[in-house]
Design a protein around this motif. Structure first.
Motif, PDB file in Angstrom:
ATOM      1  N   LEU A 149       9.491  46.678  35.024  1.00 21.72           N
ATOM      2  CA  LEU A 149       9.343  45.536  34.127  1.00 21.72           C
ATOM      3  C   LEU A 149       9.980  44.265  34.680  1.00 21.72           C
ATOM      4  O   LEU A 149       9.684  43.178  34.192  1.00 21.72           O
ATOM      5  N   SER A 150      10.826  44.392  35.683  1.00 22.20           N
ATOM      6  CA  SER A 150      11.477  43.208  36.235  1.00 22.20           C
ATOM      7  C   SER A 150      10.499  42.325  37.007  1.00 22.20           C
ATOM      8  O   SER A 150      10.777  41.171  37.239  1.00 22.20           O
ATOM      9  N   ASN A 151       9.345  42.862  37.372  1.00 27.18           N
ATOM     10  CA  ASN A 151       8.366  42.098  38.127  1.00 27.18           C
ATOM     11  C   ASN A 151       7.395  41.321  37.238  1.00 27.18           C
ATOM     12  O   ASN A 151       6.552  40.602  37.756  1.00 27.18           O
ATOM     13  N   ILE A 152       7.481  41.472  35.915  1.00 24.51           N
ATOM     14  CA  ILE A 152       6.520  40.818  35.021  1.00 24.51           C
ATOM     15  C   ILE A 152       6.766  39.321  34.972  1.00 24.51           C
ATOM     16  O   ILE A 152       5.859  38.537  35.178  1.00 24.51           O
ATOM     17  N   LEU A 188       1.505  36.286  28.501  1.00 29.93           N
ATOM     18  CA  LEU A 188       0.126  36.772  28.532  1.00 29.93           C
ATOM     19  C   LEU A 188      -0.013  38.079  27.750  1.00 29.93           C
ATOM     20  O   LEU A 188      -0.961  38.253  26.968  1.00 29.93           O
ATOM     21  N   ILE A 189       0.935  38.993  27.919  1.00 33.51           N
ATOM     22  CA  ILE A 189       0.901  40.264  27.185  1.00 33.51           C
ATOM     23  C   ILE A 189       1.004  40.016  25.684  1.00 33.51           C
ATOM     24  O   ILE A 189       0.288  40.638  24.887  1.00 33.51           O
ATOM     25  N   VAL A 233       0.139  37.298  24.012  1.00 32.63           N
ATOM     26  CA  VAL A 233      -1.098  36.669  23.534  1.00 32.63           C
ATOM     27  C   VAL A 233      -2.197  37.714  23.393  1.00 32.63           C
ATOM     28  O   VAL A 233      -2.924  37.734  22.388  1.00 32.63           O
ATOM     29  N   ILE A 234      -2.320  38.609  24.353  1.00 35.06           N
ATOM     30  CA  ILE A 234      -3.330  39.670  24.270  1.00 35.06           C
ATOM     31  C   ILE A 234      -3.044  40.583  23.089  1.00 35.06           C
ATOM     32  O   ILE A 234      -3.962  40.971  22.338  1.00 35.06           O
ATOM     33  N   ALA A 235      -1.776  40.926  22.871  1.00 35.72           N
ATOM     34  CA  ALA A 235      -1.416  41.768  21.727  1.00 35.72           C
ATOM     35  C   ALA A 235      -1.724  41.057  20.419  1.00 35.72           C
ATOM     36  O   ALA A 235      -2.197  41.683  19.458  1.00 35.72           O
ATOM     37  N   LEU A 236      -1.488  39.752  20.357  1.00 37.62           N
ATOM     38  CA  LEU A 236      -1.791  38.981  19.152  1.00 37.62           C
ATOM     39  C   LEU A 236      -3.288  38.968  18.881  1.00 37.62           C
ATOM     40  O   LEU A 236      -3.718  39.104  17.729  1.00 37.62           O
ATOM     41  N   ILE A 237      -4.088  38.850  19.920  1.00 40.11           N
ATOM     42  CA  ILE A 237      -5.545  38.848  19.750  1.00 40.11           C
ATOM     43  C   ILE A 237      -6.035  40.218  19.306  1.00 40.11           C
ATOM     44  O   ILE A 237      -6.878  40.334  18.416  1.00 40.11           O
ATOM     45  N   ILE A 238      -5.507  41.277  19.907  1.00 40.83           N
ATOM     46  CA  ILE A 238      -5.983  42.630  19.596  1.00 40.83           C
ATOM     47  C   ILE A 238      -5.533  43.076  18.214  1.00 40.83           C
ATOM     48  O   ILE A 238      -6.343  43.571  17.416  1.00 40.83           O
ATOM     49  N   PHE A 239      -4.251  42.924  17.895  1.00 43.22           N
ATOM     50  CA  PHE A 239      -3.717  43.491  16.653  1.00 43.22           C
ATOM     51  C   PHE A 239      -3.670  42.506  15.495  1.00 43.22           C
ATOM     52  O   PHE A 239      -3.597  42.920  14.343  1.00 43.22           O
ATOM     53  N   GLY A 240      -3.639  41.234  15.767  1.00 40.86           N
ATOM     54  CA  GLY A 240      -3.539  40.246  14.697  1.00 40.86           C
ATOM     55  C   GLY A 240      -2.101  39.989  14.313  1.00 40.86           C
ATOM     56  O   GLY A 240      -1.208  40.791  14.588  1.00 40.86           O
TER      57      GLY A 240
END
Length: 76
Positions: free
Chosen positions: A2-5, A12-13, A15-22
């Motif tokens: 996770l240190s490389n994220i 980005l992760i 935002v994608i989670a917000l789009i998928i789950f609401g």
């Protein structure tokens, strides 16, 4: 791993989670993830402390056995 994220990858992760789950499901998912991590940490600490206790037991038993042997030799 996770240190490389980095910050951009984390955003980005999220935002994608917000789009998928609401927006309504994200707090529930966060709480569930947090409680899962807490339980995992607790179980890991219990296993580690259990291993330390088990490793201490044979030394104590061997000390008791050695002491008993030395007393039996002295008494003979």
């Amino acid at each position: 791993m996770l240190s490389n994220i980095g910050i951009p990858g984390l955003v980005l992760i999220l935002v994608i989670a917000l789009i998928i789950f609401g927006p309504s499901k994200l707090p529930e998912i966060g709480r569930a993830f947090g409680s899962t991590l807490k339980e995992f940490k607790k179980a890991t600490n219990d296993l580690v402390s259990g291993d330390k206790e088990e490793m201490g037991s044979p030394k104590e038993e061997s000390n008791v056995l050695a002491h008993e042997k030395s007393e039996s030799k002295i008494g003979s």
